[in-house]
Design an enzyme around this catalytic site. Structure first.
Site, short mmCIF file in Angstrom:
data_model
loop_
_atom_site.label_atom_id
_atom_site.label_comp_id
_atom_site.label_asym_id
_atom_site.label_seq_id
_atom_site.Cartn_x
_atom_site.Cartn_y
_atom_site.Cartn_z
N SER A 9 0.85 -1.19 0.00
CA SER A 9 0.00 0.00 0.00
C SER A 9 0.88 1.24 0.00
CB SER A 9 -0.89 0.00 1.24
OG SER A 9 -1.40 1.30 1.42
N HIS A 34 -1.01 -1.20 -4.25
CA HIS A 34 -2.33 -0.91 -3.67
C HIS A 34 -2.42 0.59 -3.44
CE1 HIS A 34 -5.93 -1.94 -1.29
NE2 HIS A 34 -5.53 -1.03 -0.41
N ASP A 36 -4.60 3.62 -2.11
CA ASP A 36 -5.71 3.95 -1.23
C ASP A 36 -6.23 5.35 -1.51
OD1 ASP A 36 -6.05 1.66 0.54
OD2 ASP A 36 -4.02 2.10 1.25
N MET A 38 -8.93 8.10 -0.62
CA MET A 38 -9.88 8.47 0.45
C MET A 38 -10.37 9.90 0.22
SD MET A 38 -7.94 7.02 3.81
CE MET A 38 -6.92 5.54 3.75
N HIS A 78 -8.08 1.10 -4.32
CA HIS A 78 -9.03 0.87 -3.22
C HIS A 78 -9.76 2.18 -2.96
CE1 HIS A 78 -9.57 -0.26 1.32
NE2 HIS A 78 -10.72 -0.18 0.68
N MET A 80 -12.00 4.36 -1.18
CA MET A 80 -12.74 4.62 0.07
C MET A 80 -13.44 5.97 -0.08
SD MET A 80 -9.84 3.10 2.56
CE MET A 80 -8.64 3.21 1.26
N MET A 149 -11.81 -6.18 4.75
CA MET A 149 -10.99 -5.24 5.52
C MET A 149 -10.66 -5.85 6.88
SD MET A 149 -10.30 -2.61 3.70
CE MET A 149 -9.48 -1.65 4.98
N PHE A 155 -6.92 4.67 7.77
CA PHE A 155 -5.55 4.96 8.18
C PHE A 155 -4.67 3.71 8.05
CE2 PHE A 155 -8.42 7.79 10.32
CZ PHE A 155 -7.83 9.04 10.13
N ASP A 183 -6.73 -6.55 3.92
CA ASP A 183 -6.09 -5.23 3.94
C ASP A 183 -6.15 -4.63 5.34
OD1 ASP A 183 -5.19 -2.65 3.43
OD2 ASP A 183 -6.92 -2.05 2.22
N GLY A 184 -4.94 -4.41 5.90
CA GLY A 184 -4.84 -3.76 7.19
C GLY A 184 -4.10 -4.60 8.22
N GLY A 205 1.15 -2.26 3.92
CA GLY A 205 1.74 -0.94 3.83
C GLY A 205 2.96 -0.82 4.71
C1 DX5 Z 1 -6.59 1.48 5.33
C2 DX5 Z 1 -6.03 1.19 3.98
C3 DX5 Z 1 -4.92 0.21 3.96
C4 DX5 Z 1 -3.67 0.66 4.68
C5 DX5 Z 1 -2.89 -0.56 5.08
O1 DX5 Z 1 -7.73 2.23 5.18
O2 DX5 Z 1 -7.05 0.64 3.16
O3 DX5 Z 1 -4.60 -0.18 2.64
O4 DX5 Z 1 -2.87 1.50 3.91
O5 DX5 Z 1 -1.80 -0.16 5.80
P1 DX5 Z 1 -1.04 -1.11 6.83
O6 DX5 Z 1 -0.53 -2.28 6.07
O7 DX5 Z 1 0.02 -0.23 7.36
O8 DX5 Z 1 -2.06 -1.54 7.87
ZN ZN Z 2 -6.49 -0.23 1.25
#
Ligand code: DX5
Ligand code: ZN
Length: 236
Positions: A9, A34, A36, A38, A78, A80, A149, A155, A183-184, A205
């Site tokens: 990510s 990936h 993200d 938002m 992704h 959001m 998720m 975040f 993811d996460g 990430g």
């Molecule tokens: C959260 C994101 C994730 C995030 C993952 O809303 O969708 O993709 O960047 O980050 P890590 O791997 O650090 O949890």
């Molecule tokens: Zn994501």
């Protein structure tokens, strides 16, 4: 049949050195990036939009681009965002290979899947931790990927929610040949749970971008996924 895929990510990358950071993780074995997106409405945070994806596309060519010399990758967007329908055309144009919308953000998920596919990119649907997995059962046959998720979206750097694993198990049982993403909070310590539950697309990430040796983290995670898929007879 599915294959192990690791998707770092870019939220955890150094945005001032995005090209370089992305080339580094691709050279370390990452298959996808990936991305993200938002909007400050669907989630309480703002990240990036079309200009960055378009610039990054120039720095990281499509996998199908046989003339490219730079490291290539699949762009996994992704989204959001509220009203995801509004952004499909733009993101397809600026370089997305896949558009993942949130089930919670749309009234007509099937129409959205059809819209995404009409732009010749892959369609995926994500569910937040509070959304039951059975909302995906009817949609599943139309999807290229489902995203479970494992943190509340918004975040990076949050703690992995192991209690989401039964959702992954249920999806893998119903859709043996579908890409299932988590993811996460994924890293070397949590990957065994996700792999065991049947996930094959791993977003990571913090664990990849802050690693001293990203290649080691990526190959460890792929190895765990491959082992599990092999046991299930699903390794491509
Ligand atoms: C959260 C994101 C994730 C995030 C993952 O809303 O969708 O993709 O960047 O980050 P890590 O791997 O650090 O949890
Ligand atoms: Zn994501």
């Amino acid at each position: 049949m599915v294959k192990p895929i690791v998707a770092p990510s870019i939220l955890a990358s150094d945005f001032a050195n995005l090209e370089c950071s992305c080339h580094k993780v691709i050279n370390a074995g990452a298959d996808w990036l990936h991305i993200d997106v938002m909007d400050g409405h669907f989630v309480p945070n703002i990240t990036l939009g079309q200009p960055i994806v378009a610039s990054l596309r120039k720095a990281v060519p499509r996998v199908q681009d046989t003339t490219a010399t730079k490291p290539k990758a699949f762009f996994d967007c992704h989204m959001m965002v509220e009203s995801p329908e509004k952004w499909v055309a733009d993101f397809a144009k600026c370089g997305a290979d896949q558009f993942t919308f949130h089930y919670e953000a749309t009234k007509d998920p099937l129409a959205l899947v059809k819209l995404i596919k009409s732009h010749n990119i892959r369609a995926a649907c994500a569910i937040k931790p509070g959304t039951p997995v059975d909302v995906l059962y009817e949609l599943g046959p139309h999807l290229d990927m489902a995203l479970v998720m494992t943190v509340e979206p918004g975040f990076g750097g949050q703690k992995f929610m192991i209690e989401m694993m039964p959702k992954v198990e249920a999806l893998r049982a119903k859709f043996p040949n579908m890409d299932i993403q988590v993811d996460g909070g994924l890293g070397k310590d949590t990957i065994p749970h996700a792999a065991k539950a049947g996930a094959n697309v791993i977003v990571a990430g913090t664990s990849v971008f802050t690693a001293a040796d990203p290649a080691d983290v990526i190959s460890f995670m792929k190895g765990q996924v491959a082992e599990n898929l092999e046991t299930r007879g699903l390794l491509e």
